[in-house]
Design a protein around this motif. Structure first.
Motif, mmCIF file in Angstrom:
data_model
loop_
_atom_site.group_PDB
_atom_site.id
_atom_site.type_symbol
_atom_site.label_atom_id
_atom_site.label_comp_id
_atom_site.label_asym_id
_atom_site.label_seq_id
_atom_site.Cartn_x
_atom_site.Cartn_y
_atom_site.Cartn_z
ATOM 1 N N ARG A 74 0.877 -1.177 0.000
ATOM 2 C CA ARG A 74 0.000 0.000 0.000
ATOM 3 C C ARG A 74 0.912 1.224 0.000
ATOM 4 N N VAL A 75 0.904 1.944 -1.105
ATOM 5 C CA VAL A 75 1.845 3.057 -1.280
ATOM 6 C C VAL A 75 1.103 4.389 -1.238
ATOM 7 N N ARG A 76 1.597 5.302 -0.426
ATOM 8 C CA ARG A 76 1.048 6.657 -0.434
ATOM 9 C C ARG A 76 1.829 7.469 -1.462
ATOM 10 N N VAL A 77 1.112 7.958 -2.459
ATOM 11 C CA VAL A 77 1.743 8.697 -3.561
ATOM 12 C C VAL A 77 1.286 10.152 -3.478
ATOM 13 N N ARG A 78 2.181 11.074 -3.818
ATOM 14 C CA ARG A 78 1.839 12.499 -3.713
ATOM 15 C C ARG A 78 1.290 13.065 -5.027
ATOM 16 N N GLN A 89 -0.151 23.595 -12.886
ATOM 17 C CA GLN A 89 -0.900 22.350 -12.869
ATOM 18 C C GLN A 89 -0.487 21.503 -11.675
ATOM 19 N N THR A 90 -1.342 20.571 -11.333
ATOM 20 C CA THR A 90 -0.948 19.576 -10.336
ATOM 21 C C THR A 90 -0.669 18.288 -11.084
ATOM 22 N N PHE A 91 0.214 17.508 -10.544
ATOM 23 C CA PHE A 91 0.536 16.246 -11.216
ATOM 24 C C PHE A 91 0.864 15.192 -10.176
ATOM 25 N N ARG A 92 0.607 13.970 -10.552
ATOM 26 C CA ARG A 92 0.822 12.826 -9.686
ATOM 27 C C ARG A 92 2.226 12.303 -9.943
ATOM 28 N N GLU A 93 2.976 12.029 -8.904
ATOM 29 C CA GLU A 93 4.324 11.499 -9.151
ATOM 30 C C GLU A 93 4.231 10.063 -9.649
ATOM 31 N N GLN A 94 5.128 9.728 -10.559
ATOM 32 C CA GLN A 94 5.144 8.402 -11.168
ATOM 33 C C GLN A 94 6.337 7.612 -10.652
ATOM 34 N N LEU A 95 6.211 6.311 -10.668
ATOM 35 C CA LEU A 95 7.304 5.451 -10.218
ATOM 36 C C LEU A 95 7.600 4.405 -11.278
ATOM 37 N N PRO A 96 8.136 4.831 -12.423
ATOM 38 C CA PRO A 96 8.368 3.875 -13.511
ATOM 39 C C PRO A 96 9.330 2.774 -13.071
ATOM 40 N N GLY A 97 9.033 1.577 -13.491
ATOM 41 C CA GLY A 97 9.883 0.438 -13.134
ATOM 42 C C GLY A 97 9.445 -0.219 -11.839
ATOM 43 N N VAL A 98 8.689 0.512 -11.015
ATOM 44 C CA VAL A 98 8.193 -0.072 -9.760
ATOM 45 C C VAL A 98 6.675 -0.206 -9.855
#
Ligand SMILES: [Zn+2]
Length: 218
Positions: A74-78, A89-98
């Motif tokens: 369970r990951v909390r993403v900003r 703009q607002t944007f969601r951080e991405q975690l490519p590869g994970v």
């Protein structure tokens, strides 16, 4: 406590880009609570770095099993705010590869499922995965198979699958058509799902399969 942290970091090394805050033993499954690190992220619009938080959301994804048990992360993403004037703009951080976008599994679990379903068709693959504490439906197994990035020869991006009843003795044929060029690609005897699966296994690169004009697997 430092030793426990080291153990967690070793066991969940594939999640290294994340900060693991807790590991909870729930019996049948292991729940990992994690968050993204406090660091600057580039705005996808203008490229400026920001760490101004707009809000949080939680993503729940399955990871590779540990100790013969399922692992759920369970990951909390900003969601961050870009500070550039005019961008805003607002944007969601991405975690490519994970964590890949829209996926309910970590990238490394999807890779493992891909290895199994490429070798073992249909129910056999699902059974083997279940013995390895990876629970997937046949539908998911097929989707992973469709998503394997191995285009070697020109294979249609959108494949249309039509069933035809051959008039004599009620025999069936499955016709594979490139939905974009309308060219016939192949004809398979019968109309069993397994046959289509093995054809897809031999011809990776198809992104969308539609059956009789309706989207059966997207
Ligand atoms: Zn920006």
């Amino acid at each position: 406590m430092r030793e426990a942290d080291e153990l967690v970091a070793t066991v969940f090394s594939g999640l290294a880009p994340l900060v693991i805050e807790d590991v909870i033993d729930e019996g049948a499954r292991i729940l990992v609570l994690a968050r993204t690190p406090h660091q600057m992220v580039a705005c996808p619009g203008c490229g400026a770095l920001s760490e101004r938080v707009h809000g949080y959301h939680v993503r729940t994804v399955a990871d590779v099993p540990v100790d013969g048990r399922r692992v759920v992360v369970r990951v909390r993403v900003r969601r961050l705010v870009c500070l550039t004037r005019g961008c805003r703009q607002t944007f969601r951080e991405q975690l490519p590869g994970v964590l890949e976008r829209y996926q309910r599994r970590t990238a490394r679990l999807t890779r493992q499922i891909g290895v199994v379903v490429r070798e073992l068709a249909g129910r056999a693959g699902v059974r083997v995965l279940s013995a390895l504490a990876v629970l997937v439906s046949r539908h998911t197994a097929l989707r992973v198979l469709l998503g394997l990035p191995l285009p070697r020869r020109p294979v249609p991006r959108v494949l249309r699958v039509d069933d035809f009843a051959l008039k004599r003795r009620c025999r069936y044929a499955t016709v594979l058509i490139d939905a974009e060029t309308r060219q016939c690609i192949d004809v398979l005897p019968g109309r069993r799902v397994e046959m289509l699966e093995s054809w897809l296994r031999e011809h990776p690169g198809v992104e969308v399969v539609t059956r009789d004009g309706s989207a059966a697997y997207a």
